[in-house]
Design a protein around this motif. Structure first.
Motif, PDB file in Angstrom:
ATOM      1  N   ALA A   1       4.296   4.684   7.106  1.00 47.18           N
ATOM      2  CA  ALA A   1       4.185   6.055   7.140  1.00 47.18           C
ATOM      3  C   ALA A   1       5.868   6.643   7.042  1.00 47.18           C
ATOM      4  O   ALA A   1       6.515   5.932   7.498  1.00 47.18           O
ATOM      5  CB  ALA A   1       3.750   6.722   8.418  1.00 47.18           C
ATOM      6  N   MET A   2       5.953   7.816   6.542  1.00 50.66           N
ATOM      7  CA  MET A   2       7.115   8.244   6.567  1.00 50.66           C
ATOM      8  C   MET A   2       7.300   9.708   6.914  1.00 50.66           C
ATOM      9  O   MET A   2       6.279  10.318   6.407  1.00 50.66           O
ATOM     10  CB  MET A   2       8.014   8.129   5.189  1.00 50.66           C
ATOM     11  CG  MET A   2       9.488   8.405   5.220  1.00 50.66           C
ATOM     12  SD  MET A   2      10.374   7.778   4.074  1.00 50.66           S
ATOM     13  CE  MET A   2      11.949   8.452   4.178  1.00 50.66           C
ATOM     14  N   VAL A   3       8.215  10.100   8.056  1.00 56.35           N
ATOM     15  CA  VAL A   3       8.138  11.519   8.752  1.00 56.35           C
ATOM     16  C   VAL A   3       9.158  12.423   7.704  1.00 56.35           C
ATOM     17  O   VAL A   3      10.204  12.063   7.517  1.00 56.35           O
ATOM     18  CB  VAL A   3       8.558  11.239  10.141  1.00 56.35           C
ATOM     19  CG1 VAL A   3       8.590  12.847  10.814  1.00 56.35           C
ATOM     20  CG2 VAL A   3       7.575  10.538  10.722  1.00 56.35           C
ATOM     21  N   PHE A   4       8.576  13.593   7.520  1.00 64.15           N
ATOM     22  CA  PHE A   4       9.514  14.755   7.126  1.00 64.15           C
ATOM     23  C   PHE A   4       9.345  15.812   7.453  1.00 64.15           C
ATOM     24  O   PHE A   4       8.081  16.456   7.913  1.00 64.15           O
ATOM     25  CB  PHE A   4       9.037  14.739   5.470  1.00 64.15           C
ATOM     26  CG  PHE A   4       9.423  13.692   4.662  1.00 64.15           C
ATOM     27  CD1 PHE A   4      10.587  13.388   4.048  1.00 64.15           C
ATOM     28  CD2 PHE A   4       8.481  12.756   4.344  1.00 64.15           C
ATOM     29  CE1 PHE A   4      10.717  12.234   3.247  1.00 64.15           C
ATOM     30  CE2 PHE A   4       8.543  11.619   3.655  1.00 64.15           C
ATOM     31  CZ  PHE A   4       9.697  11.308   3.093  1.00 64.15           C
ATOM     32  N   PRO A   5      10.352  16.600   8.014  1.00 66.47           N
ATOM     33  CA  PRO A   5      10.341  18.192   8.407  1.00 66.47           C
ATOM     34  C   PRO A   5       9.749  18.692   7.199  1.00 66.47           C
ATOM     35  O   PRO A   5      10.018  18.307   5.967  1.00 66.47           O
ATOM     36  CB  PRO A   5      11.789  18.440   8.700  1.00 66.47           C
ATOM     37  CG  PRO A   5      12.580  17.011   8.883  1.00 66.47           C
ATOM     38  CD  PRO A   5      11.952  16.032   7.991  1.00 66.47           C
TER      39      PRO A   5
ATOM     40  N   ALA B   1       0.818  -1.375   0.031  1.00 70.03           N
ATOM     41  CA  ALA B   1      -0.067  -0.023   0.042  1.00 70.03           C
ATOM     42  C   ALA B   1       0.878   1.551  -0.177  1.00 70.03           C
ATOM     43  O   ALA B   1       1.978   1.163   0.389  1.00 70.03           O
ATOM     44  CB  ALA B   1      -0.831  -0.081   1.327  1.00 70.03           C
ATOM     45  N   ALA B   2       0.186   2.137  -0.459  1.00 71.48           N
ATOM     46  CA  ALA B   2       1.231   3.540  -0.577  1.00 71.48           C
ATOM     47  C   ALA B   2       1.518   4.239   0.894  1.00 71.48           C
ATOM     48  O   ALA B   2       0.824   3.888   1.902  1.00 71.48           O
ATOM     49  CB  ALA B   2       0.148   4.671  -1.175  1.00 71.48           C
ATOM     50  N   ILE B   3       2.549   4.764   0.881  1.00 75.85           N
ATOM     51  CA  ILE B   3       3.361   5.356   2.132  1.00 75.85           C
ATOM     52  C   ILE B   3       2.515   6.591   2.219  1.00 75.85           C
ATOM     53  O   ILE B   3       1.759   7.359   1.439  1.00 75.85           O
ATOM     54  CB  ILE B   3       4.832   5.817   1.786  1.00 75.85           C
ATOM     55  CG1 ILE B   3       5.454   4.534   1.484  1.00 75.85           C
ATOM     56  CG2 ILE B   3       5.144   6.277   2.981  1.00 75.85           C
ATOM     57  CD1 ILE B   3       6.923   4.817   1.057  1.00 75.85           C
ATOM     58  N   ILE B   4       2.285   6.780   3.784  1.00 72.00           N
ATOM     59  CA  ILE B   4       1.680   8.081   4.133  1.00 72.00           C
ATOM     60  C   ILE B   4       2.643   8.903   4.569  1.00 72.00           C
ATOM     61  O   ILE B   4       3.225   8.698   5.539  1.00 72.00           O
ATOM     62  CB  ILE B   4       0.651   7.675   5.402  1.00 72.00           C
ATOM     63  CG1 ILE B   4      -0.413   6.616   5.225  1.00 72.00           C
ATOM     64  CG2 ILE B   4       0.055   9.010   5.707  1.00 72.00           C
ATOM     65  CD1 ILE B   4      -0.979   6.292   6.327  1.00 72.00           C
ATOM     66  N   PRO B   5       2.811  10.200   3.874  1.00 77.76           N
ATOM     67  CA  PRO B   5       3.718  10.915   4.202  1.00 77.76           C
ATOM     68  C   PRO B   5       3.326  11.689   5.451  1.00 77.76           C
ATOM     69  O   PRO B   5       1.928  12.410   5.683  1.00 77.76           O
ATOM     70  CB  PRO B   5       3.867  11.992   3.057  1.00 77.76           C
ATOM     71  CG  PRO B   5       3.156  11.451   1.929  1.00 77.76           C
ATOM     72  CD  PRO B   5       2.084  10.431   2.558  1.00 77.76           C
ATOM     73  N   ILE B   6       4.069  11.856   6.453  1.00 80.32           N
ATOM     74  CA  ILE B   6       3.704  12.803   7.818  1.00 80.32           C
ATOM     75  C   ILE B   6       4.760  13.921   7.567  1.00 80.32           C
ATOM     76  O   ILE B   6       5.871  13.796   7.832  1.00 80.32           O
ATOM     77  CB  ILE B   6       3.937  11.984   9.009  1.00 80.32           C
ATOM     78  CG1 ILE B   6       2.854  10.489   9.056  1.00 80.32           C
ATOM     79  CG2 ILE B   6       3.803  12.898  10.172  1.00 80.32           C
ATOM     80  CD1 ILE B   6       3.266   9.723  10.272  1.00 80.32           C
TER      81      ILE B   6
ATOM     82  N   ARG C   1      -2.671  10.121   1.440  1.00 75.32           N
ATOM     83  CA  ARG C   1      -2.938  11.525   1.652  1.00 75.32           C
ATOM     84  C   ARG C   1      -2.217  11.913   2.757  1.00 75.32           C
ATOM     85  O   ARG C   1      -1.964  11.402   3.803  1.00 75.32           O
ATOM     86  CB  ARG C   1      -4.606  11.582   2.170  1.00 75.32           C
ATOM     87  CG  ARG C   1      -4.899  12.981   2.330  1.00 75.32           C
ATOM     88  CD  ARG C   1      -6.355  13.050   3.001  1.00 75.32           C
ATOM     89  NE  ARG C   1      -6.759  14.098   3.521  1.00 75.32           N
ATOM     90  CZ  ARG C   1      -7.726  14.705   4.160  1.00 75.32           C
ATOM     91  NH1 ARG C   1      -8.477  13.550   4.662  1.00 75.32           N
ATOM     92  NH2 ARG C   1      -7.899  15.975   4.364  1.00 75.32           N
ATOM     93  N   PRO C   2      -1.401  13.054   2.531  1.00 80.24           N
ATOM     94  CA  PRO C   2      -0.476  13.355   3.546  1.00 80.24           C
ATOM     95  C   PRO C   2      -1.045  13.652   5.038  1.00 80.24           C
ATOM     96  O   PRO C   2      -2.273  14.227   4.887  1.00 80.24           O
ATOM     97  CB  PRO C   2       0.396  14.457   3.071  1.00 80.24           C
ATOM     98  CG  PRO C   2       0.253  14.642   1.727  1.00 80.24           C
ATOM     99  CD  PRO C   2      -1.247  13.999   1.541  1.00 80.24           C
ATOM    100  N   ILE C   3      -0.424  13.809   6.265  1.00 78.81           N
ATOM    101  CA  ILE C   3      -0.889  13.966   7.400  1.00 78.81           C
ATOM    102  C   ILE C   3       0.048  15.161   7.783  1.00 78.81           C
ATOM    103  O   ILE C   3       1.325  14.870   7.785  1.00 78.81           O
ATOM    104  CB  ILE C   3      -0.736  12.981   8.316  1.00 78.81           C
ATOM    105  CG1 ILE C   3      -1.706  11.881   8.193  1.00 78.81           C
ATOM    106  CG2 ILE C   3      -1.048  13.559   9.849  1.00 78.81           C
ATOM    107  CD1 ILE C   3      -1.588  10.705   8.889  1.00 78.81           C
ATOM    108  N   VAL C   4      -0.537  16.425   7.909  1.00 79.02           N
ATOM    109  CA  VAL C   4       0.177  17.564   8.500  1.00 79.02           C
ATOM    110  C   VAL C   4       0.117  17.671   9.998  1.00 79.02           C
ATOM    111  O   VAL C   4      -1.055  18.193  10.148  1.00 79.02           O
ATOM    112  CB  VAL C   4       0.027  18.774   7.528  1.00 79.02           C
ATOM    113  CG1 VAL C   4       0.595  20.014   8.151  1.00 79.02           C
ATOM    114  CG2 VAL C   4       0.556  18.423   5.939  1.00 79.02           C
ATOM    115  N   VAL C   5       1.173  17.685  10.700  1.00 76.21           N
ATOM    116  CA  VAL C   5       1.135  18.177  12.054  1.00 76.21           C
ATOM    117  C   VAL C   5       1.360  19.591  12.287  1.00 76.21           C
ATOM    118  O   VAL C   5       2.529  19.994  11.812  1.00 76.21           O
ATOM    119  CB  VAL C   5       1.941  17.228  12.869  1.00 76.21           C
ATOM    120  CG1 VAL C   5       1.736  17.514  14.513  1.00 76.21           C
ATOM    121  CG2 VAL C   5       1.891  15.815  12.658  1.00 76.21           C
TER     122      VAL C   5
END
Lengths: 470, 470
Positions: free
Chosen positions: A109-113, A3-8, A54-58
Motif C-alpha cells: 500500500a502507499m499513503v498519500f495526503p 500485485a497492484a499497489i493499494i493507494p491509501i 481500489r483506493p482506500i479513503v480515510v
C-alpha cells in the motif's frame, strides 16, 4: 509482476491555509482550486488509469459525504474508512493498513495526503514502482522530494546507503523543520523534503506499529473489530479513540530500522498557501493567474480569484493575492499568504462565522447557500442531489416559501405529499412538518424564502433523517 | 442685513471616479460615501441651519428622483430644476439664475457643485458672507481655495488688488491646470485653486451672460419660457438644448470685468478619487480607514470599504484601496486611484455591465437588486417607497413569484386587486398584467423569483406609469 499497489488517501482534517476558499468546515482538499477539480479529486485521478488496486479513503464524519460525492464525480468508488474523530496519521494509516491486509496480508500500500499537487504523474508512478519494490522486500519507504528552494516549512531526510533493491536507499537521518540557513546547508548536503508519502507491505507495517507504537496498534485493532457499516462506509468503533494522537513520522519512520527513502521529483507541492497555488496555476505574460471574472490592469505577479459571480478589477498591483468568495474577500501579498492561518485564527477568535463556515454549505443531500439576508427574512438557494432527501423536519420560528426553479421536487407537508414542478411554489407555515426530496434524475433547485423572528440553522427539529442526524 | 443667499446646487452629471461605488448610472454625488451620507446630502446639509434661502437644485432626468429622495431624507425640499440634457455649467447656472431672479431680481445666489466635501462649515459660511458682500456690489465672485499641495488637477486663480468691499479681490489671471513644477511656482506666487463655486446677483449674472455668451442666454431664456411642471419639478423646454456646451469659467469668469475672488480655507476636497475619500475619512493609528465589515491585519494607510454585507480581510497591505460592492470589487494603490476612470472606461469598452449600472438600481418608486441569478431564474429584492407604485406591466418571457417580507403590498393581477401581507406570496403567470404598489406608511420589501428563458430588464411592456416612462 507484483500485485497492484493499494493507494491509501488520507482525507481527514480541515484546512484554513487557503482561506477564504477553504474553511474549517470546508477542507482544502475539497476546494475546487485548480481548474475546477479539488486536490482530493486530483489525487484520486492519479490512480484511475488502471494498474492500481481500489483506493482506500480515510475520512472523518464531517467530510465523508463530500469525499464520496467528489469521488463519484470523477468516476471513482473508493473503499471508505471513517474515523469517529481524527487521531493523527499513525492511527489513520494503521487502520487503513488493516483494511489493506484483509485484501492480501502482504499487499503493498502507499499513503498519500489528499491535499497535495503533483504535476508529473508519470514520474510519480515511476517513484511508486521504486518504492513498491523496496516495500515488497520489507522496507517502509518514504518518498523524498528533491528540494527546489530552501523551504523552512518541511522536514528533511538525509538519504544513506543504497539497499541493493532498486533506487531505494536507507535513511541516514530525519531532520525537523530547519531555519533558512540550515535549510540551505541541508540541500547542499543532498537532503530531501519529507512529503508525507509512505509505501509498505501491510503485514510489515502492522508488525512495526505493534512493536513501536503498541497503544496505537491496540486502539486501531479494537476500532476495526468494532467497526460497522455506515451507509456504505466502514465506521471505526469507539475503541479507536483510545489511540494517542501521534504522527506516522514520529511513531514509525523515525524509529524503525526498516526505513528507506526513494528520491523523486514529480512537480510536487503541498499547496500550503496561495503562493503555491499561484505557482501551480497557468499564468499570463505578466505572471498573473486570473480565475473567473477578473480584470487586471497594469498588474504583475498576482493571483486573482473571482469565481463568486462578481467582477474583481485590479489596477497597478504587484505580487498580491485577491481571493473573492460569496461571503468574504481576502487581499494579501502572495509572499505573506503563509500567514493566512493566523488571520483566520484571529477572525475565529472574533467570532466571525466566515472563519469556519463556507457560504455554500455542503450536506449529504446536496448544498444550500444564503443569497440574501434581511431583518426578518433569509433567502437561500438549495440544491438536492437526484435520489436524495432532506430530513423530515419542522421549525419553531420560521415559515418558508419554496419556489422550484429547476427539476421536480417531492414535498411532504404535514399529511400531504405534493409534486412541485419548475416555476411552482409551496408554502410551509410555521410549525408544519415538512420534507424536501428529489425523486428525479436531475438536481432539484429551489429558492427558499424564510420569514420569522429567528432564522438560524439551529431552529430545526429533525423527526426522521436518511443520514443519521439528530 | 441683506436678504438670504440662494444656494444653487449643480447635481447633473455622473461620475465613475469613485467606481465601483459610483457608476455612470449612480453618480458620485449620490453615493453614501461618508458616514452614510452622500456628498449631495452633505452639500444640502450645509445650508439647512437657517440663514439661507430655499436651495435650487439643477438635476438631469436620470438623477432627479434620487436627488429628491435624498433631499427628503435629510429634511430639505429644494426647488428642482430639470435639464432635458446637460449643457455644461454656463447654461445650468444661467437657468438657475433665472429662477433666482423670479424670487428677487437682485437676489444673491451662490453656486456649489454637489459632489464636493467641506469640513469646516463655519469657515464656509464666513467665505459666503464675504463673497455675498462683493456680489451685492455687482461682482461675480469665485471662491479661491488656499492650496494644500501642488495639485495638477485644478485650475489656479491669481488674486489681484483689493476691491474696497470686504475680503474680495480682483482676479489678476485664471491659469489652466498646470504641471507639477508650474503648480509649485503658482503656489509660491500666492495663487489659489479654482473650486467651481460662484456667487453673484441674479440680475448681474443674467446681464453678463447675455453680453458674453448670448447663445447660452437665448437658449436658457427659451428653455425657461417653455418650462413645464413635471411631478413637482420645473422641467426646462427643448429650447434649452440649443445652448452650446460651455463651462461657466470659460463663458463668464475668464471674460467678465466684474470677476472677483474670495480666498478661503474650509477643508475643501472635490473627492476626485479614493485617496481623497481616504484623506477625508476618520483613520485609526495605522492610518487605515475601514468601513463596514472590514478586518485589517498588519496593514497601513489603507482604505477598505466593506459595506456590501461581506467580510473584507486584509493582511500585510500598505497604501491600498479595497472597495467591495455587491457585484464588483476593486483593488488598487490609493496613489493610483486617479486612474480608476481609465479602468472603468476599459471595462465599459469590454461591455461589462458593472462599469455603468450599480447592483442596486434606483427607480422613482424605490429600488431593486439582483440577489441570485441562475440558469433560468433570477431572484431580486425589491423595495417600494410608501405611497409609490411601479408601472402596470407585463412580461413576454417570465413568470414571477412575489413573497412579501416587509410591509403590506397591494398587487394588481389582471382584473383582481390583492392585499398581500408579510409572509404571504402571490404568483404572476407569464403574460398577466400586474402592478406592485405600497399603499402603507412603511417601505414594502418583496423577494421576487423570476423564472423563464429570458430574464433581462427589457422584457417589460408598460401599460400605465406614474413616472411617465414608456
Amino acid at each position: 509482476m507484483t500485485a497492484a499497489i493499494i493507494p491509501i488517501i488520507l482525507c481527514g482534517g480541515s484546512g484554513t491555509r487557503l482561506w477564504p476558499v477553504s474553511r474549517k468546515d470546508f477542507a482544502k482538499q475539497h476546494a475546487p482550486i485548480l481548474e475546477g477539480l479539488s486536490p482530493f479529486q486530483g489525487t484520486l485521478a492519479r490512480f484511475a488509469g488502471g494498474g492500481f488496486d481500489r483506493p482506500i479513503v480515510v475520512a472523518g464524519a464531517g467530510g465523508r459525504f463530500m469525499a464520496a460525492d467528489q469521488a463519484l464525480a470523477v468516476g471513482v468508488a473508493p473503499e471508505m474508512l471513517l474515523e469517529p474523530e481524527g487521531r493523527d496519521t499513525a492511527a489513520a494509516i494503521a487502520a487503513a493498513a488493516r483494511l489493506a491486509a484483509r485484501r492480501r496480508p502482504d499487499a503493498v500500500a502507499m499513503v498519500f495526503p489528499s491535499d497535495h499537487l503533483i504535476r508529473d504523474v508519470a514520474a510519480l508512478h515511476a517513484a511508486m514502482a521504486a518504492a513498491a519494490e523496496a516495500a515488497g522486500a520489507g522496507r517502509i519507504v518514504t518518498v523524498g522530494m528533491r528540494p527546489t528552494e530552501p523551504a523552512t516549512g518541511f522536514g528533511y531526510i538525509r538519504p544513506g546507503e543504497g539497499l541493493g533493491h532498486g533506487a531505494a536507499r536507507a535513511v541516514a537521518r530525519f531532520v525537523e523543520k530547519p531555519d533558512a540557513a540550515q535549510a540551505q546547508a541541508l540541500i547542499a548536503d543532498g537532503c530531501l523534503w519529507n512529503a508525507g508519502m509512505f509505501c509498505f507491505r501491510a503485514d510489515v507495517l502492522l508488525e512495526e506499529i505493534a512493536r513501536l507504537a503498541p497503544e496505537v496498534a491496540a486502539a486501531v485493532e479494537r476500532g476495526v473489530e468494532e467497526a460497522e457499516d455506515d451507509l456504505g462506509a466502514l465506521r471505526l468503533g469507539q475503541g479507536f479513540l483510545a489511540a494517542p494522537k501521534i504522527s506516522f513520522d514520529y511513531a514509525v519512520m523515525e524509529k524503525t530500522a526498516r526505513a528507506a527513502v526513494v528520491e523523486a521529483d514529480f512537480g510536487w507541492s503541498d499547496i500550503g498557501d496561495w503562493r503555491e497555488v499561484w505557482r501551480a496555476a497557468p499564468r499570463d505574460a505578466a505572471d498573473n493567474a486570473a480565475i473567473g471574472e477578473a480584470v487586471l490592469q497594469d498588474s504583475r505577479g498576482c493571483y486573482v480569484r473571482a469565481d463568486a459571480g462578481r467582477l474583481v478589477a485590479t489596477l497597478g498591483l504587484e505580487g498580491l493575492a485577491v481571493i473573492d468568495t460569496p461571503d468574504a474577500v481576502m487581499v494579501a501579498p502572495l509572499d505573506r499568504t503563509q500567514e493566512v492561518k493566523g488571520l483566520v485564527a484571529a477572525l475565529a477568535a472574533a467570532g466571525r462565522p466566515e472563519a469556519t463556515t463556507p457560504a455554500r454549505v455542503h450536506r449529504p443531500w446536496g448544498w444550500y447557500q444564503t443569497m440574501d439576508l434581511g431583518e426578518r427574512f433569509r433567502v437561500k438557494r438549495i440544491q438536492v442531489t437526484p435520489g436524495k432527501k432532506l430530513s423530515l423536519q419542522k421549525h419553531h420560528h420560521r415559515a418558508e416559501h419554496w419556489v422550484v426553479v429547476k427539476g421536480t421536487a417531492e414535498v411532504t407537508r404535514d399529511h400531504e405529499v405534493l409534486t412541485v414542478r419548475e416555476n411552482e411554489s409551496v408554502y410551509l407555515p410555521l410549525g408544519c412538518v415538512h420534507r424536501l426530496a428529489n425523486p428525479g434524475k436531475i438536481p432539484v433547485e429551489i429558492i427558499e424564502v424564510q420569514t420569522g423572528a429567528y432564522l438560524e440553522e439551529d431552529d430545526i427539529i429533525r423527526i426522521e433523517d436518511d443520514f443519521g442526524r439528530g
